[in-house]
Write a protein that holds these residues in place. Structure first.
Motif, PDB file in Angstrom:
ATOM      1  N   ASP A   1       0.818  -1.214   0.000  1.00 10.15           N
ATOM      2  CA  ASP A   1       0.000   0.000   0.000  1.00 10.15           C
ATOM      3  C   ASP A   1       0.852   1.265   0.000  1.00 10.15           C
TER       4      ASP A   1
ATOM      5  N   GLN B   1       2.761   2.618   2.346  1.00 12.27           N
ATOM      6  CA  GLN B   1       2.702   3.427   3.560  1.00 12.27           C
ATOM      7  C   GLN B   1       4.126   3.781   3.986  1.00 12.27           C
TER       8      GLN B   1
ATOM      9  N   GLN C   1       1.023  -2.381   8.691  1.00 12.38           N
ATOM     10  CA  GLN C   1       0.518  -1.147   8.090  1.00 12.38           C
ATOM     11  C   GLN C   1      -1.010  -1.145   8.032  1.00 12.38           C
TER      12      GLN C   1
ATOM     13  N   LYS D   1      -2.111  -0.172  11.395  1.00 12.20           N
ATOM     14  CA  LYS D   1      -1.999   1.273  11.603  1.00 12.20           C
ATOM     15  C   LYS D   1      -3.219   2.015  11.070  1.00 12.20           C
ATOM     16  N   LYS D   2      -3.646   1.656   9.863  1.00  8.97           N
ATOM     17  CA  LYS D   2      -4.809   2.325   9.277  1.00  8.97           C
ATOM     18  C   LYS D   2      -6.069   2.049  10.103  1.00  8.97           C
TER      19      LYS D   2
ATOM     20  N   VAL E   1      -5.847   4.182  13.372  1.00  7.96           N
ATOM     21  CA  VAL E   1      -6.164   5.592  13.128  1.00  7.96           C
ATOM     22  C   VAL E   1      -7.662   5.777  12.929  1.00  7.96           C
ATOM     23  N   CYS E   2      -8.260   4.934  12.106  1.00  6.97           N
ATOM     24  CA  CYS E   2      -9.684   5.081  11.810  1.00  6.97           C
ATOM     25  C   CYS E   2     -10.549   4.722  13.010  1.00  6.97           C
TER      26      CYS E   2
ATOM     27  N   GLU F   1      -7.262  15.144   4.687  1.00 10.34           N
ATOM     28  CA  GLU F   1      -6.002  14.547   5.084  1.00 10.34           C
ATOM     29  C   GLU F   1      -4.874  15.493   4.689  1.00 10.34           C
TER      30      GLU F   1
ATOM     31  N   CYS G   1      -0.655  13.321   2.364  1.00 13.43           N
ATOM     32  CA  CYS G   1      -1.322  12.033   2.128  1.00 13.43           C
ATOM     33  C   CYS G   1      -0.406  10.955   1.562  1.00 13.43           C
TER      34      CYS G   1
ATOM     35  N   LEU H   1      -3.978   5.820   3.068  1.00 10.29           N
ATOM     36  CA  LEU H   1      -4.955   6.022   4.138  1.00 10.29           C
ATOM     37  C   LEU H   1      -6.253   6.604   3.599  1.00 10.29           C
TER      38      LEU H   1
ATOM     39  N   TYR I   1      -8.111   3.893   1.899  1.00  6.75           N
ATOM     40  CA  TYR I   1      -8.639   2.945   2.888  1.00  6.75           C
ATOM     41  C   TYR I   1      -9.923   3.482   3.520  1.00  6.75           C
TER      42      TYR I   1
ATOM     43  N   VAL J   1      -0.882  12.232   9.155  1.00  8.00           N
ATOM     44  CA  VAL J   1       0.003  11.131   9.545  1.00  8.00           C
ATOM     45  C   VAL J   1       1.370  11.361   8.898  1.00  8.00           C
TER      46      VAL J   1
END
Length: 407
Positions: A140, A142, A159, A162-163, A166-167, A180, A183, A188, A191, A246
């Motif tokens: 992805d 990241q 990773q 992590k997403k 955060v969400c 964002e 980015c 993210l 996602y 992020v």
């Protein structure tokens, strides 16, 4: 070599550093205990003075240029690990103390990041070939700290964790309008658009990253809901239910934190939530490594929490939650470095051997900073209202578990 030897005798308190000078003479500097042993060779007499006055810059530069090499099985990792474990011996030297005082006095100059300079700084690092980054990042792409539920998680798993993390904090829901700030290659933002019917506006100063992010949005069929804009975060307008950043605060600069939190607050709806994820330091305010400042992240800086909370307070934004991630970036950098080293020849074909040595030095020094130095990650949940999030943190874990079940 006499001048450099005075520094190295004071520097090495643990382990042994063996140095062959440019004439082939061996100099040994031993601490207690004597292990581990690192052996290096200097190929240019000019390094004696350079390394005495600014070892943190010229060790990396000499390694990049092939003027510093290793003998008897030693590697750059071994040298940097020795350096990391003897850091106090170096910083206590009078010359190094003066050097650090000078760096601190120049912090606002080094990190003065108006929009024009921020654009140049971003291009320096992030406008490299995306093919190069694909050699060591996850699928992805990241390029920020992952979140390891277990140190043995794969990079892809961490990773994704992590997403989700955060969400889960942001409580992403259908119908939300999200901004964002910074980015990357869009992972993210994409996602969020895949887990909920949301509209995302993501901004970034890297032309290459925006190009790739837009291609990915088209391929996933979400380009009508995820908009990637090539602009500075300070140019973004509007009101959003969620604002997330992020890995961008590191590029804001110590003189711009009030400006950052003022903009962040202005973008948030009255009932909105925001999240800031950044590298920080578990230490008083400091400076950036001169090697990183020159070659990797010009204008960058990892702040102490004391430097972040004060401007947030001045802008009267609520810090509703603060989480410290200690070893997660060490594991992330471990995995990036393993992949980079495995793809060294491909990276050299894209650029050259000098570039590879520069990135090896950077990845190792960053990895060790999170293992033996003061570096860490902090995540802040920000809000305009004190009751914008539940009064206990259970909701974060509940949301993460629900996300894993639906995956």
């Amino acid at each position: 070599m006499k001048l450099l030897s005075t520094l190295l005798r004071r520097f090495v308190k643990s382990g042994t550093l063996r140095v062959y000078d440019a004439e082939g003479k061996l100099h040994t500097f031993t601490g207690t205990p004597a292990e581990p042993v690192v052996t290096m060779r200097l190929h240019n007499k000019s390094l004696y003075t350079k390394l005495f006055f600014n070892p943190e810059l010229y060790v990396g530069e000499a390694y990049m240029d092939g003027e510093l090499t290793f003998e008897e099985g030693s590697r750059v990792f071994d040298l940097l690990n020795l350096f990391s474990n003897n850091r106090t011996g170096l910083t206590s030297h009078p010359v190094q103390s003066v050097l650090r005082h000078t760096w601190r006095s120049l912090r606002r100059f080094h990190q003065h990041n108006p929009i024009s300079r921020s654009l140049k700084n971003a291009s320096h690092h992030y406008d490299l070939s995306d093919e190069f980054y694909r050699l060591f990042l996850d699928e992805d792409m990241q390029y920020t700290c992952a979140y390891y539920l277990d140190p043995n998680d794969t990079l892809e798993e961490a990773q994704l964790n992590k997403k989700r993390h955060v969400c889960a904090k942001l409580q992403i829901k259908d119908g939300m309008k999200i901004a964002e700030l910074g980015c990357g290659w869009g992972g993210l933002a994409l996602y969020m658009a895949q887990i909920a019917d949301v509209e995302v506006t993501a901004v970034n100063l890297s032309i290459e990253q925006i190009r790739v992010a837009r291609q990915r949005a088209e391929a996933l069929g979400v380009a009508d809901r995820v908009h990637f804009e090539h602009m500075d975060y300070r140019q973004l307008q509007g009101k959003y239910d969620r604002v997330v950043s992020v890995g961008m605060l590191e590029h804001v600069g110590v003189g711009h934190y009030d400006e950052f939190f003022r903009k962040f607050r202005s973008l948030l709806n009255e009932d909105g939530l925001g999240l800031v994820h950044s590298i920080g330091r578990n230490a008083p305010p400091g400076t950036v490594s001169p090697f990183v400042r020159k070659y990797i992240f010009p204008g960058g800086y990892a702040p102490s929490l004391s430097e972040i909370f004060a401007p947030a307070e001045r802008q009267r934004i609520w810090v509703a939650d603060c989480e410290i991630l200690r070893l997660h970036y060490y594991y992330t950098l471990r995995d990036w470095r393993d992949r980079f080293m495995a793809n060294w020849d491909k990276a050299a074909a894209i650029y050259d051997e000098r570039m590879c040595r520069m990135w090896e030095f950077y990845l190792i020094s960053a990895q060790l900073a999170f293992l033996t130095g003061s570096e860490m990650i902090f995540q802040l949940i920000l809000a305009n209202k004190r009751d914008a999030v539940p009064i206990v943190r259970d909701y974060i874990v509940d949301n993460e578990r629900a996300a894993r079940k639906t995956a």
